[in-house]
Design a protein around this motif. Structure first.
Motif, PDB file in Angstrom:
ATOM      1  N   VAL A   1      15.412   2.074 106.877  1.00  0.00           N
ATOM      2  CA  VAL A   1      13.947   1.991 106.889  1.00  0.00           C
ATOM      3  C   VAL A   1      13.359   3.240 107.548  1.00  0.00           C
ATOM      4  N   VAL A   2      13.951   3.668 108.652  1.00  0.00           N
ATOM      5  CA  VAL A   2      13.477   4.866 109.345  1.00  0.00           C
ATOM      6  C   VAL A   2      13.691   6.099 108.470  1.00  0.00           C
ATOM      7  N   LEU A   3      14.838   6.203 107.822  1.00  0.00           N
ATOM      8  CA  LEU A   3      15.151   7.381 107.016  1.00  0.00           C
ATOM      9  C   LEU A   3      14.202   7.555 105.844  1.00  0.00           C
ATOM     10  N   LYS A   4      13.688   6.458 105.293  1.00  0.00           N
ATOM     11  CA  LYS A   4      12.748   6.544 104.167  1.00  0.00           C
ATOM     12  C   LYS A   4      11.447   7.230 104.572  1.00  0.00           C
ATOM     13  N   ALA A   5      11.032   7.065 105.813  1.00  0.00           N
ATOM     14  CA  ALA A   5       9.769   7.638 106.281  1.00  0.00           C
ATOM     15  C   ALA A   5       9.958   8.943 107.046  1.00  0.00           C
TER      16      ALA A   5
END
Length: 79
Positions: free
Chosen positions: A43-47
């Motif tokens: 989830v963090v990597l997507k943003a």
């Protein structure tokens, strides 16, 4: 091998501040990091924004230089 450095929420989600990963592109790196650390980091990597050897990288399919340092920068509060 690439050196991956995590900052702020990316560090919290991965549980480490730095690690070594063999990856050919940012897309490949994200896939490997997601497999290694799970959905919370995904989830963090997507943003996140990514710096490759200090330069912002927008092309996630571009080849990464051997032995590059990749900084994972999640969005920070207030900006």
């Amino acid at each position: 091998m690439l050196t991956v450095r995590y900052f702020a929420g990316a560090r919290a989600a991965s549980g480490v501040s730095t690690e070594s990963v063999g990856a050919s592109s940012l897309d490949d790196l994200v896939d490997q990091l997601t497999a290694r650390h799970g959905e919370r980091l995904a989830v963090v990597l997507k943003a996140a924004s990514y710096l490759v050897d200090g330069l912002q990288c927008h092309d996630r399919a571009a080849a990464l230089p051997a032995a590059a340092t990749v900084d994972v920068l999640p969005p920070f509060a207030g900006g």
